[in-house]
Design a protein around this motif. Structure first.
Motif: not given
Ligand SMILES: N[C@@H](Cc1c[nH]c[nH+]1)C(=O)O
Length: 389
Positions: A157-159, A279-284
């Protein structure tokens, strides 16, 4: 009349593992929030429409779900938690010393005019740090956002950090009225390059124009800050993002941080740094937040504030599926032996052993077999024993 068995658009039933995963995310977030000194508040599910409309229209009207109210006033299902919490901080918590650290675990309701099947019930866990301005307060909120995703076990993930002041500064240089500013905000947010280009054509000589045009492409690492400086000159917003990044890196959080200077939230109470988590795997985006220094004051108390909310279901969907407990034993008991039966159930790992409501041992065995259990535990005048099914 035929009974309707389907649920309204944008809602659905959720079963077992989905509920278990949602609960797991909520409890990890709440543990972190409590650890950092945040106290729980809860606000009504329905609120007066005016609360949101008069406080700067956090959410567009067509996205609010209206409900009737005996008073005749228009009410809505809470479309946002930050606004009611700002009200609470300015009223019920008026005499509590600042800063106040508040957290919540409640749903927001947002209709989807695009009818794209997305959920209109969004469970959020979030925090608001009220009555704290400046770098340290923003740092606390951003690291707590990062730690939230870490504590949930989000894979990668990243912010992304942006700044509401950067867009406002550029828009101010074009001398736009409120309507035009809103229009350009929508174009930038929607990455609508053709329309943005057309909108900006009368302002071509103005140096802010080039920066506005590039805005929705200004995302990435620290090089983005350098490019913003090249396009727009020195701005307080970009200097501030630099300062935040230096502190975040020094604390070991640099690897999670990126920038998106074109981030303009639809919610328009933000006044300073804004951010979203991915988060990787979530588009939104899985979390979203930022500084809102003027909202609490609308309700009568001057208090700068910052916070964020995690979209619990979107995070839960990115985590590995959790297994449900496997039923192993069913407990059959004769009249007078309920307490022994309960003791047996409560002594087993959750969900692996349950009471049988059947009157005869034979029907308890049949039921255990159908449910896939291995044995029946029997409690009667002969004590306790196991019977294989
Ligand atoms: N209420 C915002 C998130 C937020 C919390 N505090 C500040 N912003 C949202 O729902 O997106």
């Amino acid at each position: 009349m035929k009974l309707t068995v389907n649920t309204p658009e944008g809602t659905r039933d959720r079963l077992f593992s989905e509920c278990q995963e949602r609960r797991q995310v909520q409890s990890r977030l709440i543990r972190l929030f409590r650890q950092r000194g945040y106290l729980e508040v809860s606000t009504p599910e329905t609120e007066y429409y005016d609360l949101f409309a008069l406080s700067g229209s956090a959410i567009p009207q067509e996205r609010m779900l209206k409900v009737g109210d005996p008073s005749g006033k228009i009410c809505v299902m809470r479309p946002d938690s930050t606004t009611p919490i700002a009200r609470v901080a300015a009223t019920k918590l008026r005499s509590m010393a600042l800063p106040q650290r508040l957290y919540y675990d409640q749903k927001v309701y947002r209709a989807n005019p695009a009818h794209n099947g997305s959920s209109r019930e969004i469970p959020q866990c979030g925090v608001e740090l009220i009555g704290a301005k400046g770098l340290k307060a923003d740092l606390e909120i951003i690291v707590t956002a990062i730690d939230s995703l870490r504590s949930c076990g989000a894979p990668r993930f990243h912010v992304e950090l942006g700044h509401a002041g950067f867009f406002r500064d550029l828009a101010a240089r074009l001398d736009l009225d409120d309507g035009q500013e809103e229009e350009i905000r929508t174009l930038v947010e929607g990455k609508n390059f053709a329309a943005l280009n057309a909108f900006l054509s009368p302002y071509r000589g103005n140096p802010a124009c080039a920066a506005l045009e590039r805005l929705s492409r200004l995302f990435g690492g620290t090089e983005v800050l350098a490019e913003a400086e090249r396009l727009a000159g020195k701005t307080e917003a970009v200097d501030y993002l630099h300062a935040l990044y230096d502190e975040l890196s020094a604390a070991g959080y640099g690897q999670y941080v990126r920038f998106d200077l074109g981030m303009v939230h639809q919610i328009d109470y933000y006044t300073g740094v804004v951010f979203r988590g991915y988060v990787e795997g979530a588009g939104d985006a899985v979390l979203s937040g930022g500084r809102y220094d003027a909202l609490v004051e609308i309700f009568g108390r001057e208090a700068q504030a910052t916070g964020f909310a995690v979209d619990v279901d979107t995070v839960a969907r990115t985590l590995p599926e959790t297994a449900l407990p496997q039923l192993r034993a069913v407990v059959h008991y004769e009249p007078g032996y309920l307490s022994q039966a309960l003791e047996a159930v409560d002594g087993c790992p959750a969900g692996t052993c349950e009471l049988s409501p059947c009157r005869t041992l034979e029907s308890s065995r049949n039921m255990a077999r159908e449910k896939g259990a291995e044995m029946v535990l029997v409690f009667d005048k002969d004590g306790g024993r196991r019977v294989l099914v």
